[in-house]
Design a protein around this motif. Sequence first.
Motif, short mmCIF file in Angstrom:
data_model
loop_
_atom_site.label_atom_id
_atom_site.label_comp_id
_atom_site.label_asym_id
_atom_site.label_seq_id
_atom_site.Cartn_x
_atom_site.Cartn_y
_atom_site.Cartn_z
N ALA A 84 0.84 -1.20 0.00
CA ALA A 84 0.00 0.00 0.00
C ALA A 84 0.88 1.24 0.00
CB ALA A 84 -0.91 0.01 1.23
N ILE A 85 0.36 2.31 -0.58
CA ILE A 85 1.06 3.58 -0.59
C ILE A 85 0.08 4.69 -0.20
CG2 ILE A 85 0.69 3.98 -3.07
CD1 ILE A 85 3.58 5.24 -3.06
N HIS A 86 0.57 5.63 0.59
CA HIS A 86 -0.26 6.73 1.09
C HIS A 86 -0.57 7.70 -0.03
CE1 HIS A 86 -1.91 9.92 3.41
NE2 HIS A 86 -0.85 10.71 3.26
N CYS A 87 -1.85 8.01 -0.19
CA CYS A 87 -2.23 9.01 -1.16
C CYS A 87 -3.51 9.70 -0.73
CB CYS A 87 -2.37 8.40 -2.55
SG CYS A 87 -3.68 7.22 -2.66
N SER A 88 -3.82 10.77 -1.41
CA SER A 88 -5.03 11.54 -1.10
C SER A 88 -5.67 12.00 -2.40
CB SER A 88 -4.67 12.74 -0.22
OG SER A 88 -3.72 13.54 -0.87
N ASN A 89 -6.85 12.59 -2.27
CA ASN A 89 -7.59 13.11 -3.43
C ASN A 89 -7.76 12.06 -4.52
OD1 ASN A 89 -7.69 15.63 -2.12
ND2 ASN A 89 -5.70 16.18 -2.97
N ILE A 90 -8.15 10.86 -4.13
CA ILE A 90 -8.35 9.77 -5.10
C ILE A 90 -9.67 10.00 -5.82
CG2 ILE A 90 -8.56 7.28 -5.39
CD1 ILE A 90 -7.23 7.04 -2.56
N GLN A 91 -9.59 10.09 -7.15
CA GLN A 91 -10.79 10.32 -7.95
C GLN A 91 -10.75 9.51 -9.23
OE1 GLN A 91 -10.75 14.54 -8.63
NE2 GLN A 91 -11.53 15.01 -6.59
N GLU A 92 -11.84 8.84 -9.51
CA GLU A 92 -11.98 8.15 -10.78
C GLU A 92 -12.61 9.14 -11.75
OE1 GLU A 92 -13.96 4.08 -12.55
OE2 GLU A 92 -13.63 4.22 -10.39
N ALA A 93 -12.11 9.20 -12.97
CA ALA A 93 -12.62 10.16 -13.95
C ALA A 93 -12.78 9.49 -15.31
CB ALA A 93 -11.67 11.35 -14.06
N THR A 94 -13.61 10.09 -16.14
CA THR A 94 -13.81 9.62 -17.51
C THR A 94 -13.19 10.63 -18.46
OG1 THR A 94 -15.90 8.59 -16.85
CG2 THR A 94 -15.53 8.89 -19.21
N LEU A 95 -12.32 10.15 -19.33
CA LEU A 95 -11.68 11.01 -20.32
C LEU A 95 -12.62 11.26 -21.50
CD1 LEU A 95 -8.09 9.45 -20.35
CD2 LEU A 95 -8.91 11.42 -19.04
N ALA A 96 -12.26 12.18 -22.37
CA ALA A 96 -13.08 12.54 -23.53
C ALA A 96 -13.36 11.34 -24.43
CB ALA A 96 -12.41 13.66 -24.32
N ASP A 97 -12.40 10.40 -24.50
CA ASP A 97 -12.57 9.21 -25.34
C ASP A 97 -13.41 8.12 -24.67
OD1 ASP A 97 -10.88 8.08 -23.47
OD2 ASP A 97 -9.26 7.66 -24.90
N GLY A 98 -13.88 8.39 -23.45
CA GLY A 98 -14.71 7.42 -22.74
C GLY A 98 -13.95 6.48 -21.82
N SER A 99 -12.63 6.52 -21.89
CA SER A 99 -11.84 5.62 -21.03
C SER A 99 -11.81 6.16 -19.60
CB SER A 99 -10.42 5.44 -21.58
OG SER A 99 -9.74 6.67 -21.60
N ARG A 100 -11.63 5.26 -18.65
CA ARG A 100 -11.61 5.62 -17.23
C ARG A 100 -10.17 5.73 -16.75
NH1 ARG A 100 -15.96 7.44 -15.22
NH2 ARG A 100 -15.70 6.51 -13.20
N VAL A 101 -9.91 6.69 -15.84
CA VAL A 101 -8.60 6.85 -15.22
C VAL A 101 -8.80 7.03 -13.72
CG1 VAL A 101 -7.44 7.83 -17.24
CG2 VAL A 101 -8.54 9.35 -15.57
N ILE A 102 -7.74 6.78 -12.98
CA ILE A 102 -7.72 7.08 -11.55
C ILE A 102 -6.69 8.19 -11.35
CG2 ILE A 102 -6.04 5.27 -10.94
CD1 ILE A 102 -9.04 6.16 -8.83
#
Length: 159
Positions: free
Chosen positions: A37-55
């Motif tokens: 595990a690694i410490h992180c913050s502001n985790i958000q899943e988003a959809t790009l213009a081409d419809g693909s998903r990113v974290i």
Amino acid sequence: MDEETKKLIGRREMVNFPVLQLFEVEAKIDTGAYTSAIHCSNIQEATLADGSRVIRFQLLDPSHPQYNNKLFEFKEFTLRDIKSSFGDVQERYVIRTQIQLYEEIIQTDFSLSDRRDLKYPVLIGRSLLQNNFIVDVSKKNVALKRKKKANKKKKKNNL
């Protein structure tokens, strides 16, 4: 890899994340945890213009010396159930990235977790350890000490 080729590490080690441009981050070695595990913050899943998903997320936090305020984005990620040390199951995002311990660079999975209340920003679990390292819990920073010793010897030989 047999036991003779596995490297010795202690209960804590300094690790590098070359792809993430994070260096000398203190990690706790946890043979009870399966996934690292690694410490992180502001985790958000988003959809790009081409419809693909990113974290998207930020690693560490402003109180950490290696914090760089950079927003990371991964196209390849999964969502997994991860059991905490308390036995609670949490759904977490998991990315695959490189970690360096000794001179070895290993591709492995890291769950993205808010570890701000924990002492160590990185936890190294069994899936990374099992084929690469042997843990001696009576020691710490074995890899870092060996690196410093080798650098000292190298400098001495160059004089």
